[in-house]
Design a protein around this motif. Sequence first.
Motif, PDB file in Angstrom:
ATOM      1  N   UNK A 131       0.834  -1.204   0.000  1.00 49.79           N
ATOM      2  CA  UNK A 131       0.000   0.000   0.000  1.00 49.79           C
ATOM      3  C   UNK A 131       0.870   1.255   0.000  1.00 49.79           C
ATOM      4  N   UNK A 132       1.896   1.217   0.816  1.00 53.91           N
ATOM      5  CA  UNK A 132       2.765   2.387   0.932  1.00 53.91           C
ATOM      6  C   UNK A 132       3.441   2.696  -0.410  1.00 53.91           C
ATOM      7  N   UNK A 133       3.871   1.649  -1.055  1.00 59.94           N
ATOM      8  CA  UNK A 133       4.538   1.833  -2.344  1.00 59.94           C
ATOM      9  C   UNK A 133       3.582   2.461  -3.356  1.00 59.94           C
ATOM     10  N   UNK A 134       2.363   1.964  -3.384  1.00 58.13           N
ATOM     11  CA  UNK A 134       1.364   2.518  -4.317  1.00 58.13           C
ATOM     12  C   UNK A 134       1.091   3.986  -4.022  1.00 58.13           C
ATOM     13  N   UNK A 135       0.873   4.266  -2.758  1.00 55.79           N
ATOM     14  CA  UNK A 135       0.560   5.648  -2.383  1.00 55.79           C
ATOM     15  C   UNK A 135       1.739   6.557  -2.704  1.00 55.79           C
ATOM     16  N   UNK A 136       2.959   6.056  -2.464  1.00 59.10           N
ATOM     17  CA  UNK A 136       4.161   6.849  -2.748  1.00 59.10           C
ATOM     18  C   UNK A 136       4.260   7.140  -4.243  1.00 59.10           C
ATOM     19  N   UNK A 137       3.736   6.204  -5.040  1.00 59.38           N
ATOM     20  CA  UNK A 137       3.770   6.391  -6.491  1.00 59.38           C
ATOM     21  C   UNK A 137       2.645   7.302  -6.977  1.00 59.38           C
ATOM     22  N   UNK A 138       1.807   7.763  -6.060  1.00 61.79           N
ATOM     23  CA  UNK A 138       0.789   8.724  -6.459  1.00 61.79           C
ATOM     24  C   UNK A 138      -0.599   8.145  -6.616  1.00 61.79           C
ATOM     25  N   UNK A 139      -0.731   6.829  -6.431  1.00 62.30           N
ATOM     26  CA  UNK A 139      -2.081   6.239  -6.439  1.00 62.30           C
ATOM     27  C   UNK A 139      -2.849   6.823  -5.250  1.00 62.30           C
ATOM     28  N   UNK A 140      -4.093   7.155  -5.476  1.00 60.89           N
ATOM     29  CA  UNK A 140      -4.889   7.738  -4.404  1.00 60.89           C
ATOM     30  C   UNK A 140      -5.562   6.649  -3.576  1.00 60.89           C
ATOM     31  N   UNK A 141      -5.712   6.908  -2.271  1.00 66.29           N
ATOM     32  CA  UNK A 141      -6.488   6.009  -1.428  1.00 66.29           C
ATOM     33  C   UNK A 141      -7.897   5.835  -1.981  1.00 66.29           C
ATOM     34  N   UNK A 142      -8.441   6.899  -2.543  1.00 65.77           N
ATOM     35  CA  UNK A 142      -9.766   6.839  -3.157  1.00 65.77           C
ATOM     36  C   UNK A 142      -9.882   5.672  -4.121  1.00 65.77           C
ATOM     37  N   UNK A 143      -8.804   5.458  -4.901  1.00 66.94           N
ATOM     38  CA  UNK A 143      -8.819   4.369  -5.880  1.00 66.94           C
ATOM     39  C   UNK A 143      -8.358   3.055  -5.253  1.00 66.94           C
ATOM     40  N   UNK A 144      -7.287   3.130  -4.490  1.00 68.88           N
ATOM     41  CA  UNK A 144      -6.725   1.909  -3.902  1.00 68.88           C
ATOM     42  C   UNK A 144      -7.735   1.207  -2.999  1.00 68.88           C
ATOM     43  N   UNK A 145      -8.470   2.017  -2.232  1.00 67.71           N
ATOM     44  CA  UNK A 145      -9.464   1.422  -1.328  1.00 67.71           C
ATOM     45  C   UNK A 145     -10.865   1.380  -1.960  1.00 67.71           C
ATOM     46  N   UNK A 146     -10.971   1.749  -3.227  1.00 64.02           N
ATOM     47  CA  UNK A 146     -12.259   1.744  -3.938  1.00 64.02           C
ATOM     48  C   UNK A 146     -13.336   2.523  -3.166  1.00 64.02           C
ATOM     49  N   UNK A 147     -13.003   3.744  -2.835  1.00 66.38           N
ATOM     50  CA  UNK A 147     -13.925   4.576  -2.060  1.00 66.38           C
ATOM     51  C   UNK A 147     -14.831   5.440  -2.912  1.00 66.38           C
ATOM     52  N   UNK A 204     -17.083   4.932  -5.190  1.00 66.82           N
ATOM     53  CA  UNK A 204     -18.484   4.541  -5.286  1.00 66.82           C
ATOM     54  C   UNK A 204     -19.233   4.756  -3.966  1.00 66.82           C
ATOM     55  N   UNK A 205     -18.710   4.230  -2.869  1.00 70.83           N
ATOM     56  CA  UNK A 205     -19.443   4.492  -1.606  1.00 70.83           C
ATOM     57  C   UNK A 205     -19.553   5.985  -1.286  1.00 70.83           C
ATOM     58  N   UNK A 206     -18.550   6.784  -1.637  1.00 71.85           N
ATOM     59  CA  UNK A 206     -18.646   8.226  -1.385  1.00 71.85           C
ATOM     60  C   UNK A 206     -19.768   8.837  -2.216  1.00 71.85           C
ATOM     61  N   UNK A 207     -19.852   8.402  -3.458  1.00 66.89           N
ATOM     62  CA  UNK A 207     -20.902   8.925  -4.333  1.00 66.89           C
ATOM     63  C   UNK A 207     -22.278   8.520  -3.807  1.00 66.89           C
ATOM     64  N   UNK A 208     -22.362   7.255  -3.400  1.00 65.14           N
ATOM     65  CA  UNK A 208     -23.607   6.751  -2.835  1.00 65.14           C
ATOM     66  C   UNK A 208     -24.028   7.550  -1.601  1.00 65.14           C
ATOM     67  N   UNK A 209     -23.017   7.900  -0.795  1.00 63.28           N
ATOM     68  CA  UNK A 209     -23.301   8.658   0.430  1.00 63.28           C
ATOM     69  C   UNK A 209     -23.693  10.096   0.093  1.00 63.28           C
ATOM     70  N   UNK A 210     -23.519  10.480  -1.197  1.00 67.96           N
ATOM     71  CA  UNK A 210     -24.005  11.798  -1.609  1.00 67.96           C
ATOM     72  C   UNK A 210     -22.931  12.840  -1.851  1.00 67.96           C
ATOM     73  N   UNK A 211     -21.672  12.436  -1.852  1.00 68.35           N
ATOM     74  CA  UNK A 211     -20.609  13.423  -2.061  1.00 68.35           C
ATOM     75  C   UNK A 211     -20.720  14.028  -3.457  1.00 68.35           C
ATOM     76  N   UNK A 212     -20.625  15.352  -3.507  1.00 70.24           N
ATOM     77  CA  UNK A 212     -20.650  15.968  -4.832  1.00 70.24           C
ATOM     78  C   UNK A 212     -19.477  16.930  -4.970  1.00 70.24           C
ATOM     79  N   UNK A 213     -19.039  17.056  -6.203  1.00 68.93           N
ATOM     80  CA  UNK A 213     -17.889  17.883  -6.522  1.00 68.93           C
ATOM     81  C   UNK A 213     -18.352  19.152  -7.216  1.00 68.93           C
ATOM     82  N   UNK A 214     -17.756  20.278  -6.847  1.00 62.44           N
ATOM     83  CA  UNK A 214     -18.118  21.566  -7.441  1.00 62.44           C
ATOM     84  C   UNK A 214     -16.859  22.163  -8.064  1.00 62.44           C
ATOM     85  N   UNK A 215     -16.972  22.596  -9.306  1.00 65.55           N
ATOM     86  CA  UNK A 215     -15.790  23.196  -9.947  1.00 65.55           C
ATOM     87  C   UNK A 215     -15.791  24.715  -9.835  1.00 65.55           C
TER      88      UNK A 215
END
Lengths: 227, 227, 227, 227, 227, 227
Positions: free
Chosen positions: D198-214, D216-227
């Motif tokens: 995990x540390x190696x992936x994160x150090x390489x710039x992979x996001x926890x959002x992707x590594x932990x597959x978060x 979808x659950x964040x979207x389900x919980x209602x998270x929205x992004x504003x530009x």
Amino acid sequence: MYELGVVYRNINRADRAATDQLARFGASTVHEAQGRFGLLKPCMRPIYAGARISGTAVTVLMHPGDNWMLHVVAEQIKPGDIVVAALTSENTDGFFGDLLATSFRARGALGLVIDGGCRDVRDLTEMQFPVWSRAISSKGTIKATLGSVNIPVVCAGALVTPGDAIVADDDGIVVVPSANVRKVADAAAAREANEGEKRAKLAAGVLGLDMYKMREPLEKAGLRYVD
Amino acid sequence: MYELGVVYRNINRADRAATDQLARFGASTVHEAQGRFGLLKPCMRPIYAGARISGTAVTVLMHPGDNWMLHVVAEQIKPGDIVVAALTSENTDGFFGDLLATSFRARGALGLVIDGGCRDVRDLTEMQFPVWSRAISSKGTIKATLGSVNIPVVCAGALVTPGDAIVADDDGIVVVPSANVRKVADAAAAREANEGEKRAKLAAGVLGLDMYKMREPLEKAGLRYVD
Amino acid sequence: MYELGVVYRNINRADRAATDQLARFGASTVHEAQGRFGLLKPCMRPIYAGARISGTAVTVLMHPGDNWMLHVVAEQIKPGDIVVAALTSENTDGFFGDLLATSFRARGALGLVIDGGCRDVRDLTEMQFPVWSRAISSKGTIKATLGSVNIPVVCAGALVTPGDAIVADDDGIVVVPSANVRKVADAAAAREANEGEKRAKLAAGVLGLDMYKMREPLEKAGLRYVD
Amino acid sequence: MYELGVVYRNINRADRAATDQLARFGASTVHEAQGRFGLLKPCMRPIYAGARISGTAVTVLMHPGDNWMLHVVAEQIKPGDIVVAALTSENTDGFFGDLLATSFRARGALGLVIDGGCRDVRDLTEMQFPVWSRAISSKGTIKATLGSVNIPVVCAGALVTPGDAIVADDDGIVVVPSANVRKVADAAAAREANEGEKRAKLAAGVLGLDMYKMREPLEKAGLRYVD
Amino acid sequence: MYELGVVYRNINRADRAATDQLARFGASTVHEAQGRFGLLKPCMRPIYAGARISGTAVTVLMHPGDNWMLHVVAEQIKPGDIVVAALTSENTDGFFGDLLATSFRARGALGLVIDGGCRDVRDLTEMQFPVWSRAISSKGTIKATLGSVNIPVVCAGALVTPGDAIVADDDGIVVVPSANVRKVADAAAAREANEGEKRAKLAAGVLGLDMYKMREPLEKAGLRYVD
Amino acid sequence: MYELGVVYRNINRADRAATDQLARFGASTVHEAQGRFGLLKPCMRPIYAGARISGTAVTVLMHPGDNWMLHVVAEQIKPGDIVVAALTSENTDGFFGDLLATSFRARGALGLVIDGGCRDVRDLTEMQFPVWSRAISSKGTIKATLGSVNIPVVCAGALVTPGDAIVADDDGIVVVPSANVRKVADAAAAREANEGEKRAKLAAGVLGLDMYKMREPLEKAGLRYVD
């Protein structure tokens, strides 16, 4: 938030009618109604039990141990206001007593929220002038240093912008941004309308588990019962 | 103490008659009677003065900011119980208010001891539903995470095993292990029987120095008087 | 301040008549009248609201968790005294309860100020025996170690010399060195005489800004108004 | 937990090999590995940075300001033990210093966890005898009152039963019930094996959002992004 | 302790040679040597580890948030002094930084003990100018209000009279009244002479129980062993 | 400040060059340079000594005991940012450890300021990833509830708007509104230029009393010297 020695005379006070309604609901219901924001820290306590007020914030920022600006803010009070006093660093001195309360009341203030100390609590209780403070202390303060009046302040961990609505009672103090007051008052009313029926059911022995349909989500979350 | 997501339905409640007697003696006398053990930390305070209760503990462990398990514990309450709520880490949010109190009372609960915050204190005072808490706060809580019900918990520094007797009043809260309740009630009664005579003597001006025969041990310990 | 195991029997108590007057003015006015000195820290709180007393200090120094010396100090109390109890390190145990209060009252004590914990608060409230303490706790104390009586002590951050005057109320506790009591009582009286007129003016809407002639110094200090 | 004046000589110490492994993982990993239980409150801090130990608990309960029982517990120490000291009420006196550390080390103790104060921290640092305490204080303690040795205690909010495993480092202190030590050591090892990748992936710039597959659950919980 | 706006120029400093010796023993040994008196509260911490100083106290009393008097006290410093700064109420502002440290050192000061905040801790650490404070804070202070210099003050709960000896290290800060310094230094030396032998015995595995002959008094007190 | 479940992707970061300069001056000088505003409370401490950074704030608001949003904020980090994490109520759980630090660093973050707890401090120290926190705690957090990213937050008593400059070191943490950064950097530079000369004078024994011409105002204020 970054000016010292300034008094803003004109502030946009939240809608009076909507602000006045908030006291009826109390701090906890209003806090829920606006999505659990705007609560001052629970170290802030009323000097006597039973007060419940809502009003528009006039703000003041002071130096520790110096209450000069409380005299300055007095002139800016309009009927229906609540004074919100913040400090530049933590201090429990007695910034406020019965003489200032007499003056504040004469100007129309409904109460004081101060992230510092208060004194003359016996007199203030007799006058029924409510104060929420971090401490009670006889320690007098000096009048030597300028602060500001009616700038945005952080009071007990919450941002208060002049004109925001404040609701305070035995549960605590909540700030509602002036733009949201109507909406929040409506949401609080809806919430409360809801509560009578719930209370009756619960009193009759219905469980929250059933009333709120929690059994399924609890089971899904993995809750297990052991006999 | 090491299970999450479990509800124990069957607990061995302390003897009812002996438990009921404890309230009469109050927390301080019971604490003495069991050898000065089992006191919760003094940061725990009643939300209003004058309540004095004793009952059997049903316990609940919760996550900070999450009161889901209070709905779960409600179902496990039997008449004469006191709910003892512990948290996995320090938190002052308002986990409990008048709706839950209505439900708890309907189930037969006598009161709540919570190592967290409480709200709706005006309503709770009117209902005379006593709560001992670490804080008063309007901050609402979520319902997202499992804790457990009726496992042993550490609440405000004291171990509480489900079914233990709890006695709480203005002085604080004491837990009495269920196996000891009768013995402790007897010791408390003996203690109290003793106090009337002592009080009369002291009121008449007899000194504790003489009544407790302390002069000799004080002298032995080296106490000296200077005129 | 550096003797353990000693009881001083003869102390020079402050002038009784002047000491008695202090209660009328209260802690905050007395604190102002003596130039803002001698205040105990605001963590010290009364166990019930509304008490206001003044008297001469008899002092006692104790070990944490050990109240043996409270029995020793009882013998040294004279009518009109207030017992001031200090500890060698911070501790919230319940050093004092209704039996000791009965004894203290029989000796003529008006109240207790203790930099530790107190218990039996319900009984003390019924007796109207006022106590100012750092905490309320059921935790009993032992009788094993010598302290001293009637040596100078630091109590809640203030130096108290035996015989000093103490004034305590809902605002806090102030110590007045015995040599200053008359002068301070006079200054407090002058201060209070002054306040009636001020209060009337403020109630009529006169601002402190004008009454205290603050506008000019505020302007000099650089205060500016923005419309 | 309800006996004073008793020393239990025979306790069931957790498995030595498994206990020894825990230090390698540290307090945070062990805390996770046993389901986020058993953590002492974070007010407990090491007297110097960098120590990391694990061992079996011998426990001691003391009165505030009295360290007599530390001499009693010394005799019960076996190599690989950590002494866990609890108090009957909060107190910051300096119960422990370099002489006791010398004795404890001679008996085989690896360190001390004390819900009170410690002194001689310079010497203890030179000796590299690690202590986790609530405070550092020069205040000496007396030897007058009995407590107990090797009874279950609540130390800084956690229940510690004699023989339990303790792991302590810069992050804090965790207690593992002796029955769980092997299982927890295995879980900690598995957890750690996992972390390198995990540390190696994160150090390489992979996001926890992707590594932990978060996402979808964040979207389900209602998270929205504003530009 | 009741004068504001006064600077006492002539104080009776404790014997220099005896005062200088105290640093060698450290705060804990000195505290023991004078009968466990004179310790400042443990909330006072050094800004960096490893400093150990002793010197004579010059005292200063300041208003919260106002460090004007630190400039006044600088002139009163003589080589070998330690400045002891007290406040009229609790405050954590950064009263002291590297410029004042430069000035204090140029005057001969060995360090500062302040019941408030300190800043520039990186520079102070590089300079190796030791400070014991209640807090570290960037918050600057004003220069508006008079306090006093070289009056007796209560600093962190201990009375400090100008000229008293101060000893401070990682364990804390102890004040020794000037009249006692020689006697205390001798007692500390005797105490320390004693410790080498004790340490050797304990290191060899001798128990304090035997070395201090505690087994008999423990048995008398009722201690019992259970196998 | 009143939206939950929202991530703002575009924020106006303070001028990079000016922001970068702030670290050179440190928190105390910057705090002075902007008129003594914007300081976070001194309970926030660095996990290791010696770090000094400045950068632009990305903000995150979280629920007590829930660090889900730290994964969400990671994606919004740009090189030169400092993450500022606020909580909806006080909590000391360990929200952040070495894995998140690895991720934050990979995204370009310079450090973290969190009004909660931190863990893995040994690893963070080895990585030299600086964190300022309210506590150090092994307690893990859950991922269940939405907060927000890049909304204005109150962190340790100071308002932080996304894009503001942050400067943090051993003295504390200061926020500079993005609009002021250049001006503040210039003022800090001027201040520092000034200090070298002052330091030299003070080191040579010149008193602040003379250098700052304080003798006259002190005399005017009434200061008197007693021999």
